[in-house]
Design an enzyme around this catalytic site. Structure first.
Site, short mmCIF file in Angstrom:
data_model
loop_
_atom_site.label_atom_id
_atom_site.label_comp_id
_atom_site.label_asym_id
_atom_site.label_seq_id
_atom_site.Cartn_x
_atom_site.Cartn_y
_atom_site.Cartn_z
CG ASP A 107 10.16 74.26 88.76
OD1 ASP A 107 10.16 74.57 89.96
OD2 ASP A 107 9.32 74.67 87.94
N PRO B 4 3.62 72.06 76.74
CG PRO B 4 1.68 73.19 77.42
CD PRO B 4 2.32 71.83 77.37
CE LYS C 274 6.15 72.80 87.93
NZ LYS C 274 5.34 74.02 87.99
CB SER D 230 12.36 71.71 85.01
OG SER D 230 12.40 73.11 85.02
O1 C5P Z 1 15.68 78.65 88.41
P1 C5P Z 1 15.05 79.07 87.13
O2 C5P Z 1 16.05 79.44 86.06
O3 C5P Z 1 14.02 78.11 86.62
O4 C5P Z 1 14.23 80.40 87.48
C1 C5P Z 1 13.79 81.31 86.51
C2 C5P Z 1 13.53 82.65 87.16
O5 C5P Z 1 12.38 82.57 88.02
C3 C5P Z 1 14.66 83.15 88.05
O6 C5P Z 1 15.58 83.88 87.32
C4 C5P Z 1 13.92 84.01 89.06
O7 C5P Z 1 13.65 85.28 88.50
C5 C5P Z 1 12.58 83.31 89.21
N1 C5P Z 1 12.53 82.40 90.39
C6 C5P Z 1 12.47 82.94 91.66
N2 C5P Z 1 12.41 82.10 92.74
C7 C5P Z 1 12.40 80.76 92.58
C8 C5P Z 1 12.44 80.20 91.30
C9 C5P Z 1 12.51 81.05 90.21
O8 C5P Z 1 12.47 84.16 91.85
N3 C5P Z 1 12.33 79.96 93.66
#
Ligand code: C5P
Length: 274
Positions: free
Chosen positions: A125, A83, A8, A92
């Site tokens: 995501d 990547p 994406k 994701s």
């Molecule tokens: O949800 P995911 O594991 O992909 O997110 C990785 C990191 O990115 C989270 O631990 C957080 O620190 C940050 N994040 C965030 N707000 C979001 C998505 C991700 O702060 N909406």
């Protein structure tokens, strides 16, 4: 069964604040593009993942986590082209496709809504990729409003070559870089479907550039080669520029060392082969 896990880009991304649980609230328009990993699933007695990138074969791979979440075994084969830690949602997208493949191969009968709820447990995501195409993404990433497919556009992707951790970029973000999300929401409510493009914003771009200064050079080389607009995707470091035609995409990709891609519609993004 086999499918393509499309990457994406964020055509627009605004961060509107930080929540009590540490995640950030966002408003984004996401679009699936033709750069894709491929993932297949065959029934098997045990859970196994074969991947051509040994660095991401561990138990935190979202394909394995998807199978554990739905309590199914199976033999997955993953061919990586997106990547890793590039801001293109590759892991994701693999996780979302794994959920959809498991649902079909093991005949679980889960609805798209149930798959999206499971996806939210894998990462912020992941729910977008259960739907694909063009969508307004809000909350932590789990609130998806499908939008009409944008007209097919060509783009060029340039990656500085180093991974960038999403968590690190969010950590670097300063509250003065938050915006109210209005421009992105207004486009989704009033202009989606009329062939106009979302506002060119990325509220994470400045933070990503502070951590990875090569991003600024990548954006500059895309703009100098004629792409317009040029943006960072998600938390970076991959940059993309929209271009007028496939021929322009090939010329600009040669000049910048980038890759060509095109928008992928929802129907194309969700195809699965037997
Ligand atoms: O949800 P995911 O594991 O992909 O997110 C990785 C990191 O990115 C989270 O631990 C957080 O620190 C940050 N994040 C965030 N707000 C979001 C998505 C991700 O702060 N909406």
């Amino acid at each position: 069964m086999r499918g393509l896990a499309y990457a994406k880009i964020n055509l627009s991304l605004e961060i509107t604040g930080k929540r009590a649980d540490g995640y950030h609230e966002l408003v984004s328009v996401m679009q699936t593009i033709s750069l894709a990993d491929s993932l297949s699933l065959e029934r098997a007695g045990q859970l196994r993942l074969e991947c051509d990138d040994p660095t991401i074969q561990g138990s935190d791979n979202l394909v394995l986590r998807a199978a554990q979440l739905l309590s199914t075994p199976g033999h997955f084969i993953l061919r990586k082209r997106i990547p890793v830690a590039g801001g293109l949602g590759g892991g994701s997208s693999d996780g979302a496709l794994a959920l959809r493949l498991i649902n079909l191969v093991y005949e679980l009968g889960l609805s798209e809504q149930q798959l999206a709820s499971a996806a939210a447990q894998l990462g912020s995501d992941v729910p977008f990729f259960v739907h694909g195409g063009t969508a307004l993404v809000e909350g932590r990433g789990e609130q998806i409003t499908r939008l009409p497919d944008l007209p097919s556009e060509w783009l060029v992707l340039v990656n500085p070559g180093l991974p960038l951790s999403t968590a690190a970029v969010y950590h670097e973000l300063e509250p003065h870089e938050w915006t109210d999300g209005w421009a992105t929401r207004r486009w989704a409510e009033q202009s989606a479907g009329d062939d106009s493009m979302p506002p060119n914003r990325n509220g994470l771009a400045a933070a990503a550039c502070r951590l990875e200064p090569h991003i600024t050079q990548c954006l500059g080389s895309l703009a100098a080669a004629g792409a317009n607009p040029v943006l960072v995707s998600g938390s970076g470091p991959t940059c993309f520029g929209l271009v007028a035609s496939e021929a322009d995409a090939q010329r600009i990709a040669r000049r910048t060392g980038g890759k060509t891609a095109r928008f992928v519609s929802r129907a194309e993004a969700l195809q699965i082969e037997l």
